[in-house]
Motif scaffolding. Sequence first.
Motif, PDB file in Angstrom:
ATOM      1  N   LEU A  87      11.201  -5.372 -76.440  1.00 19.56           N
ATOM      2  CA  LEU A  87      12.183  -4.694 -75.596  1.00 19.56           C
ATOM      3  C   LEU A  87      12.692  -5.675 -74.556  1.00 19.56           C
ATOM      4  CD1 LEU A  87      10.328  -1.307 -74.976  1.00 19.56           C
ATOM      5  CD2 LEU A  87      11.947  -1.891 -76.795  1.00 19.56           C
ATOM      6  N   CYS A  88      13.970  -5.564 -74.253  1.00 17.97           N
ATOM      7  CA  CYS A  88      14.585  -6.435 -73.268  1.00 17.97           C
ATOM      8  C   CYS A  88      13.900  -6.236 -71.911  1.00 17.97           C
ATOM      9  CB  CYS A  88      16.067  -6.114 -73.160  1.00 17.97           C
ATOM     10  SG  CYS A  88      16.914  -7.023 -71.870  1.00 17.97           S
ATOM     11  N   SER A  89      13.509  -7.335 -71.275  1.00 20.97           N
ATOM     12  CA  SER A  89      12.785  -7.207 -70.015  1.00 20.97           C
ATOM     13  C   SER A  89      13.706  -6.816 -68.871  1.00 20.97           C
ATOM     14  CB  SER A  89      12.065  -8.514 -69.684  1.00 20.97           C
ATOM     15  OG  SER A  89      12.997  -9.513 -69.365  1.00 20.97           O
ATOM     16  N   GLU A  90      15.006  -6.809 -69.130  1.00 19.69           N
ATOM     17  CA  GLU A  90      15.931  -6.458 -68.068  1.00 19.69           C
ATOM     18  C   GLU A  90      16.443  -5.024 -68.203  1.00 19.69           C
ATOM     19  OE1 GLU A  90      17.236  -9.876 -66.337  1.00 19.69           O
ATOM     20  OE2 GLU A  90      19.330  -9.245 -66.224  1.00 19.69           O
ATOM     21  N   CYS A  91      16.907  -4.661 -69.411  1.00 19.02           N
ATOM     22  CA  CYS A  91      17.481  -3.322 -69.564  1.00 19.02           C
ATOM     23  C   CYS A  91      16.573  -2.395 -70.374  1.00 19.02           C
ATOM     24  CB  CYS A  91      18.869  -3.393 -70.198  1.00 19.02           C
ATOM     25  SG  CYS A  91      18.866  -3.935 -71.913  1.00 19.02           S
ATOM     26  N   GLY A  92      15.518  -2.943 -71.002  1.00 16.61           N
ATOM     27  CA  GLY A  92      14.576  -2.094 -71.705  1.00 16.61           C
ATOM     28  C   GLY A  92      15.004  -1.670 -73.098  1.00 16.61           C
ATOM     29  N   LEU A 107      15.123 -11.278 -73.513  1.00 19.09           N
ATOM     30  CA  LEU A 107      16.323 -10.525 -73.166  1.00 19.09           C
ATOM     31  C   LEU A 107      17.148 -10.205 -74.399  1.00 19.09           C
ATOM     32  CD1 LEU A 107      17.497 -12.681 -70.129  1.00 19.09           C
ATOM     33  CD2 LEU A 107      16.281 -10.514 -70.030  1.00 19.09           C
ATOM     34  N   CYS A 108      17.847  -9.074 -74.373  1.00 19.69           N
ATOM     35  CA  CYS A 108      18.789  -8.768 -75.433  1.00 19.69           C
ATOM     36  C   CYS A 108      20.011  -9.673 -75.257  1.00 19.69           C
ATOM     37  CB  CYS A 108      19.193  -7.294 -75.388  1.00 19.69           C
ATOM     38  SG  CYS A 108      20.187  -6.853 -73.961  1.00 19.69           S
ATOM     39  N   VAL A 109      20.862  -9.672 -76.264  1.00 20.29           N
ATOM     40  CA  VAL A 109      22.016 -10.578 -76.243  1.00 20.29           C
ATOM     41  C   VAL A 109      22.883 -10.354 -75.001  1.00 20.29           C
ATOM     42  CG1 VAL A 109      24.096 -11.285 -77.482  1.00 20.29           C
ATOM     43  CG2 VAL A 109      22.035 -10.721 -78.751  1.00 20.29           C
ATOM     44  N   GLU A 110      23.131  -9.083 -74.684  1.00 19.29           N
ATOM     45  CA  GLU A 110      24.001  -8.776 -73.544  1.00 19.29           C
ATOM     46  C   GLU A 110      23.428  -9.325 -72.234  1.00 19.29           C
ATOM     47  OE1 GLU A 110      23.254  -6.544 -75.825  1.00 19.29           O
ATOM     48  OE2 GLU A 110      25.199  -6.059 -76.709  1.00 19.29           O
ATOM     49  N   CYS A 111      22.153  -9.077 -72.002  1.00 18.40           N
ATOM     50  CA  CYS A 111      21.552  -9.528 -70.748  1.00 18.40           C
ATOM     51  C   CYS A 111      21.456 -11.054 -70.706  1.00 18.40           C
ATOM     52  CB  CYS A 111      20.176  -8.905 -70.573  1.00 18.40           C
ATOM     53  SG  CYS A 111      20.241  -7.116 -70.316  1.00 18.40           S
ATOM     54  N   GLN A 112      21.184 -11.657 -71.868  1.00 15.68           N
ATOM     55  CA  GLN A 112      21.115 -13.113 -71.915  1.00 15.68           C
ATOM     56  C   GLN A 112      22.462 -13.716 -71.559  1.00 15.68           C
ATOM     57  OE1 GLN A 112      18.148 -15.083 -72.927  1.00 15.68           O
ATOM     58  NE2 GLN A 112      19.426 -16.414 -71.696  1.00 15.68           N
TER      59      GLN A 112
HETATM   60 ZN   LIG Z   1      19.063  -6.211 -72.068  1.00 15.18          ZN
END
Ligand SMILES: [Zn+2]
Length: 131
Positions: A87-92, A107-112
């Motif tokens: 799971l993305c550590s920023e948005c979950g 991180l997911c692509v968007e958050c990265q």
């Molecule tokens: Zn994310």
Amino acid sequence: MSATPKALAKYRDKLLALRAEILSQGDVSIEPSRSDPVAVGGDEDGQALSEMYQVIASRRNRVRTGDLGRIHAALKRLDENPDAFGLCSECGEPIGKRLELLPFVELCVECQQARDGSPKGPGRRHLRDFR
Ligand SMILES: [Zn+2]
């Protein structure tokens, strides 16, 4: 939305394989190739070239060291908090496919992308401020 134990075992295998691969590469050697026409250039050029090789080598080492650190961190997350792994550590949100290629990403692509900003060219560094 946590990963199954089977998937977690797969990620662990991948992480261990990646770590072994990086470690097996050993130290990056600083060695200008012998076919280089530098020999005729005199000491100054040789000096400049060897400095250039050192810069390249240390950059490579930094990348490898950074990857190793991220791999270790991912293995730790896998042990300590398997439910949150993937799971993305920023948005979950689930990181998804990206994790298949790079099992150590957090991180997911968007958050990265939001964190990196735009890597293409100067002058667009503040792009994310205009959302
Ligand atoms: Zn994310």
